[in-house]
Scaffold this motif. Structure first.
Motif, PDB file in Angstrom:
ATOM      1  N   PRO A  36       0.807  -1.225   0.000  1.00 12.81           N
ATOM      2  CA  PRO A  36       0.000   0.000   0.000  1.00 12.81           C
ATOM      3  C   PRO A  36       0.844   1.282   0.000  1.00 12.81           C
ATOM      4  O   PRO A  36       0.456   2.268  -0.631  1.00 12.81           O
ATOM      5  N   ARG A  66      -7.147  -0.592   4.136  1.00 12.04           N
ATOM      6  CA  ARG A  66      -6.484   0.715   4.018  1.00 12.04           C
ATOM      7  C   ARG A  66      -7.386   1.701   3.279  1.00 12.04           C
ATOM      8  O   ARG A  66      -7.141   2.050   2.122  1.00 12.04           O
ATOM      9  N   ASP A  68      -7.522   4.770   3.528  1.00 13.16           N
ATOM     10  CA  ASP A  68      -6.737   5.946   3.127  1.00 13.16           C
ATOM     11  C   ASP A  68      -6.140   5.747   1.737  1.00 13.16           C
ATOM     12  O   ASP A  68      -6.095   6.681   0.928  1.00 13.16           O
TER      13      ASP A  68
END
Length: 156
Positions: A36, A66, A68
């Protein structure tokens, strides 16, 4: 013998994208979202350079952990994630070494559906040892996840 994964640098990827004369780019890399942090770096470079294209990418289910990164991908122009689920059966997923269960698939798709991206999934119908009934459960399971053809996806 398996080969070690050797990812290209984010800078190399973005340089190549800059040279592509197309509005839609598909990454044919089943481990694109494996790191990521690297995805964030690619997105940051695309945004900083003002590269305005649309991207479709194969993604690992773990990317749902994730949000974000999902948000940054949307900002950078990613419009679709294609996720390899493979089976609706826990024993099959375990034998394939997928690293997740059907319960986790459901949980993570709750997160993925909050994204503005189109979320699609790959399934293998007829894995070793699966019954006809199990094979036939694939379509209803996919619908329960919310993965159906989406008219927003510009695949012409």
């Amino acid at each position: 013998m398996k080969r070690c994964w050797a990812p290209r640098s984010p800078e190399s990827i973005v340089r190549e994208i800059e040279q592509i004369d197309a509005d839609l780019v598909m990454f044919v890399d089943d481990v694109f979202t494996f790191q990521p942090k690297r995805v964030l770096e690619i997105c940051d470079l695309l945004i900083a350079k003002g590269i305005r294209k649309h991207y479709i990418v194969n993604a690992r289910l773990e990317i749902a952990m994730r949000p974000d990164v999902l948000d940054k991908m949307t900002q950078a122009g990613f419009i679709a994630l294609l996720v390899g689920i493979e089976s609706t059966q826990d024993r099959t997923l375990k034998s394939m070494g997928k690293g997740f269960t059907i319960a986790q698939v459901r949980e993570r798709f709750e997160v993925l559906r909050k994204s503005k991206m189109v979320i699609n999934a790959y399934f293998i119908v007829g894995n070793m040892g699966e019954t006809e009934e199990e094979m036939l459960s694939t379509a209803s399971f996919a619908r329960s996840l919310g993965v159906e053809p989406d008219p927003r996806l510009p695949l012409a």
